[in-house]
Design an enzyme around this catalytic site. Sequence first.
Site, short mmCIF file in Angstrom:
data_model
loop_
_atom_site.label_atom_id
_atom_site.label_comp_id
_atom_site.label_asym_id
_atom_site.label_seq_id
_atom_site.Cartn_x
_atom_site.Cartn_y
_atom_site.Cartn_z
N GLU A 84 9.36 27.53 -41.69
CA GLU A 84 9.62 27.70 -43.24
C GLU A 84 8.65 27.42 -44.23
O GLU A 84 8.30 28.24 -45.10
CB GLU A 84 10.80 26.71 -43.42
CG GLU A 84 12.42 27.04 -42.95
CD GLU A 84 12.39 26.38 -41.44
OE1 GLU A 84 11.52 25.88 -40.96
OE2 GLU A 84 13.43 26.65 -41.03
N GLU A 124 17.35 23.83 -36.26
CA GLU A 124 18.26 22.81 -36.83
C GLU A 124 19.71 23.00 -36.16
O GLU A 124 20.10 21.74 -36.05
CB GLU A 124 18.21 23.22 -38.44
CG GLU A 124 16.72 22.79 -39.12
CD GLU A 124 16.61 23.30 -40.35
OE1 GLU A 124 17.09 24.34 -40.60
OE2 GLU A 124 16.40 22.39 -41.12
#
Length: 679
Positions: free
Chosen positions: A125, A105
């Site tokens: 995640e 990210e």
Amino acid sequence: MSASLEIQNNLAIIKINHPPVNGLGHASRAAISEHLALAESDPIVTAILLTGTGKAFSGGADIKEFGTDKTYAEPSLPTLLEQLDRISKPVIAVINGVCMGGGLELALACHYRVTTSGIAFALPEVKLGLLPGAGGTQRLPRLLSMEMCATMISSGQVTLSDQLADSALFNLFEIAPKELMKSASEFAQQVASIRPLPRVRDLPVHQPKSEDFFVIARAGLMKRSKNFPAPFACLGALEASMTQDFDEGIKTERKLFQQLLQSDESKALRHIFMAERAAGKIVGVEADTPLRQILSVAVIGAGTMGAGIAMNFASAGIPVQILDLQAASLEKGLQKIRDTYQSAVTKKKLTQEQCDQRCKLVQGVDSYTAIANADLVIEAVFEDIQVKQSVFVQLDQVMKAGAILASNTSTLDVNQIANFTKRPQDVIGLHFFSPANIMELLEIVRGAQTANDVLATCFALAKKIKKTAVVAGVCDGFIGNRMLEQYTKQATFLLEEGCSPQQVDQAIENFGFAMGPFRMSDLAGNDISWAIRKRRLTANPDAIYSKLGDLLCEQGRFGQKTQAGWYDYQPNGRSAYPSELVVQMIRQHSHDMAIPQRDISDAEIVQRLVLALANEGRKILREGIAARSSDIDIVYLKGYGFPLHRGGPMFYADHLGWDTVDELIAQFAAGHQGQTWLV
Ligand code: NAD
């Protein structure tokens, strides 16, 4: 500092430096943020390179800070990414190694990305029941196809840079890893003056090829992940990237992230993640304990377990000898190994060459002297203490000094076995589960005198053969089977009170178990538990248990192998059909024993079975047989099909609250065979 800043010519180089994987803990985020601000304000700097030290760019969140205030302390990851959105100079992510989760990210929020061959990318995640919560679901679909994003984000799987080399994710793909920094610096010089700065957030989203894409993707998840909300939320966030502008999409992503964070499933998965890490630490054994070298292994007994155990080592490239008393059993075991590997070739899981290599590593032998030089020997002969004694006495005579002597016993006393030798410090229990070449769990049984280096060596070896190891103390059944006994008892008591085998199985399967206790027992062989019950009854004639299992076996209903057990089976079939005969047998037994019959809810079935596990788990913990409650969960999750989204029997009870557990136990204790809850 967890990141360094260096100015070379007119380029600022920020290197994240937080071993082992440059996790984005609070210190790393603060250091990156500070260096970005310094580089931005330095008039000499025209472009900024952001990279990682060592073998990682960044592995994402810092696990050590998990669940602590530091996770969200400012600068949080979203704040750092907003800083990148506003910065006035180009930032180039030089992705030199593992780039995962928050690390990816971070790279996505840079203006440019440069990488090389063989780098692992992932947004994992979802494996913790979450979604990428720092813009990953909004930025990635602006660079990669929606199909690719859905795969990466809702499965969490690793994708190698080479597979993405031609995608818009990278502005430059340097084939030679050694040239990465040089090429990135040249690239930085080329783009230094380009304005406006290209931000991923300003790009349009790649639309999926098919209009029905999300419908089909959700239907696929229903099959694979029906108990987990996170993969669905990942798709929801990706869909929002198409239907909302970037800032709205980010809000949707955060809202979904917060919901997932509170979900029971994510709590369970995070618990498992931490439990796995904790299980790797052996109480009382230093992490740097010198290990014994294991370059060769011998297995005694070529039966169900011996053949399976041997395959673990051959598959890991370790030569393994097998010794059996019976030439025919040895040949049968060796043939089973060859057949298993050959069938993996047919299924394209192995090449013929790999199959041949593995088969070559397995050698059948017919004498103890032939195995004398093995570094580790694992006994997997009949479950009979006298047979074990004869084996260990011989091993003690022939094995070289320092060899580890292990037993795969399921129920016998490892201390007694150790005392058959003059080297009890070298003796340990290695309790594999059937099928031993497949099941992930390994209970490592620590005897009273087992040496620390023997334990540490077996732990390291477990990793090498891809097992999850948990340490157990010596007691009948260790952790897993001792708890299973209570679970099975409750299951059969439920039959006595009026349930059918399929009602019990169905209830616990709806709870999430892969297989209910009766289907499972039919698969494993009812005769195996029958033999164990007989032995236990000799040792403890007052033991309370249901005679139903014995009655079943007296009729020869051993399970799938006899096409009759708690259920009926077709020849060569695995589908279980309710048996009228078994139902009659149960009713007759209950009538003979004058056991009152009643309707029992599925909720009671689930609670009696799961709390029987947790209650015994609590005793195991109190007695020090398991070091941690979470170790018990790992045993059940990895070895007994306990549903992942429930986090394990102890986690389930923790969640329910032990006061509530005790109230329920008190109710059950007032019912049929209730005293079993209290002993
Ligand atoms: P098995 O009957 O399939 O195999 C035992 C083998 O040992 C046979 O091939 C037999 O010929 C050989 N053997 C017997 N005495 C011997 C001796 N003195 N020297 C050399 N070989 C000898 O049994 P199994 O199911 O493989 O179980 C073996 C051990 O593993 C037992 O201690 C059992 O409790 C344990 N175990 C079994 C399971 C399971 O599900 N089957 C699971 C975990 C542990």
